[in-house]
Design a protein around this motif. Sequence first.
Motif, PDB file in Angstrom:
ATOM      1  N   GLU A   1       0.847  -1.194   0.000  1.00 48.69           N
ATOM      2  CA  GLU A   1       0.000   0.000   0.000  1.00 48.69           C
ATOM      3  C   GLU A   1       0.886   1.250   0.000  1.00 48.69           C
ATOM      4  O   GLU A   1       1.818   1.363   0.793  1.00 48.69           O
ATOM      5  CB  GLU A   1      -0.906   0.004   1.225  1.00 48.69           C
ATOM      6  CG  GLU A   1      -1.883   1.156   1.239  1.00 48.69           C
ATOM      7  CD  GLU A   1      -2.910   1.017   2.345  1.00 48.69           C
ATOM      8  OE1 GLU A   1      -4.056   1.436   2.137  1.00 48.69           O
ATOM      9  OE2 GLU A   1      -2.560   0.472   3.411  1.00 48.69           O
ATOM     10  N   TYR A   2       0.572   2.184  -0.883  1.00 52.25           N
ATOM     11  CA  TYR A   2       1.385   3.402  -0.988  1.00 52.25           C
ATOM     12  C   TYR A   2       0.891   4.399   0.054  1.00 52.25           C
ATOM     13  O   TYR A   2      -0.183   4.988  -0.083  1.00 52.25           O
ATOM     14  CB  TYR A   2       1.280   3.996  -2.398  1.00 52.25           C
ATOM     15  CG  TYR A   2       2.574   4.630  -2.854  1.00 52.25           C
ATOM     16  CD1 TYR A   2       3.527   3.888  -3.530  1.00 52.25           C
ATOM     17  CD2 TYR A   2       2.851   5.966  -2.566  1.00 52.25           C
ATOM     18  CE1 TYR A   2       4.721   4.453  -3.937  1.00 52.25           C
ATOM     19  CE2 TYR A   2       4.034   6.541  -2.965  1.00 52.25           C
ATOM     20  CZ  TYR A   2       4.964   5.780  -3.645  1.00 52.25           C
ATOM     21  OH  TYR A   2       6.153   6.345  -4.043  1.00 52.25           O
TER      22      TYR A   2
ATOM     23  N   ASN B   1       2.642   7.137   1.226  1.00 57.43           N
ATOM     24  CA  ASN B   1       3.113   8.521   1.032  1.00 57.43           C
ATOM     25  C   ASN B   1       2.257   9.187  -0.031  1.00 57.43           C
ATOM     26  O   ASN B   1       2.071   8.645  -1.123  1.00 57.43           O
ATOM     27  CB  ASN B   1       4.580   8.544   0.595  1.00 57.43           C
ATOM     28  CG  ASN B   1       5.518   8.136   1.713  1.00 57.43           C
ATOM     29  OD1 ASN B   1       5.093   7.536   2.700  1.00 57.43           O
ATOM     30  ND2 ASN B   1       6.793   8.449   1.555  1.00 57.43           N
TER      31      ASN B   1
ATOM     32  N   LYS C   1       8.235   9.747  -2.577  1.00 55.53           N
ATOM     33  CA  LYS C   1       8.404   8.323  -2.818  1.00 55.53           C
ATOM     34  C   LYS C   1       8.625   7.593  -1.495  1.00 55.53           C
ATOM     35  O   LYS C   1       9.242   8.128  -0.576  1.00 55.53           O
ATOM     36  CB  LYS C   1       9.606   8.112  -3.737  1.00 55.53           C
ATOM     37  CG  LYS C   1       9.844   6.652  -4.119  1.00 55.53           C
ATOM     38  CD  LYS C   1      10.954   6.536  -5.140  1.00 55.53           C
ATOM     39  CE  LYS C   1      12.286   6.984  -4.555  1.00 55.53           C
ATOM     40  NZ  LYS C   1      13.402   6.784  -5.510  1.00 55.53           N
ATOM     41  N   MET C   2       8.142   6.373  -1.415  1.00 53.02           N
ATOM     42  CA  MET C   2       8.306   5.597  -0.192  1.00 53.02           C
ATOM     43  C   MET C   2       9.731   5.054  -0.089  1.00 53.02           C
ATOM     44  O   MET C   2      10.287   4.532  -1.058  1.00 53.02           O
ATOM     45  CB  MET C   2       7.327   4.417  -0.153  1.00 53.02           C
ATOM     46  CG  MET C   2       5.895   4.788   0.071  1.00 53.02           C
ATOM     47  SD  MET C   2       4.883   3.401   0.733  1.00 53.02           S
ATOM     48  CE  MET C   2       5.191   2.115  -0.451  1.00 53.02           C
TER      49      MET C   2
ATOM     50  N   GLY D   1      10.161   1.711  -3.965  1.00 54.97           N
ATOM     51  CA  GLY D   1       8.807   2.180  -3.707  1.00 54.97           C
ATOM     52  C   GLY D   1       7.956   1.100  -3.062  1.00 54.97           C
ATOM     53  O   GLY D   1       8.300   0.568  -2.012  1.00 54.97           O
ATOM     54  N   SER D   2       6.839   0.750  -3.710  1.00 57.80           N
ATOM     55  CA  SER D   2       5.942  -0.266  -3.158  1.00 57.80           C
ATOM     56  C   SER D   2       6.409  -1.685  -3.463  1.00 57.80           C
ATOM     57  O   SER D   2       5.727  -2.645  -3.098  1.00 57.80           O
ATOM     58  CB  SER D   2       4.523  -0.060  -3.708  1.00 57.80           C
ATOM     59  OG  SER D   2       4.528  -0.137  -5.119  1.00 57.80           O
TER      60      SER D   2
ATOM     61  N   SER E   1       7.534   3.071   6.076  1.00 58.76           N
ATOM     62  CA  SER E   1       8.076   4.034   5.118  1.00 58.76           C
ATOM     63  C   SER E   1       8.761   5.140   5.900  1.00 58.76           C
ATOM     64  O   SER E   1       8.120   5.832   6.725  1.00 58.76           O
ATOM     65  CB  SER E   1       6.953   4.621   4.248  1.00 58.76           C
ATOM     66  OG  SER E   1       7.465   5.622   3.387  1.00 58.76           O
TER      67      SER E   1
END
Length: 209
Positions: A17-18, A20, A24-25, A51-52, A82
Amino acid sequence: MTDLTLELNINSASDLEYVNHITKMNVYAVVTLLGDKKIQKVKTAVDRHGGSNPNWNHAVKFAVNERLAREGRLTLVVGLFSGRVLGDKDIGKVEIPLVYLLPSTNGNSNGHGMKFVTYQVRTPSERMKGSLTFSYRFNGVAAIFGPVHQQGPTSWAPPPSQNGYGPYPYMSQPPPQTGYGYEGPPQYRKNEERLAKADLLVSAVSLLR
């Protein structure tokens, strides 16, 4: 009980799950072994590019109390976060009772005794989103539990047996055979005797007709 060593390699995660909204995570994992008096915790490096879909390949070692593990009192927890300047954000976690990994019979071997497994990630809102992949092994498990047997692939099935029973999951073997079909409690044997006498009586009546 013997103390074992659990070797882990936290490989990667995917489709997380993103959390941010703008930046960017930068994802890292915190690996914890819970249930013993001394909590063991290790943090992986931060993946600043995936990232994800982060990758770590981070090696971890934990001392495991065999008795607690076999009693189901130890839990392996991998939390995903994150990293952010204003405070790290919780992405989700994977929780596995260590008894499900001991002895090491799940997953696919990499040729060095490590088993690869993948678990779904549970978000803070209790949704399943993304997955975590790691490999593991227990040093000393063969001496304690005997040889490790690999599971057959998911497409594998044993050939059918002639009597309808066999090495299938959740199917018990038939009871021992006797003259009355099976050997059970006395009341069952008496019932079968009555049924046998009734069959003979019906046959005799049929012949008289």
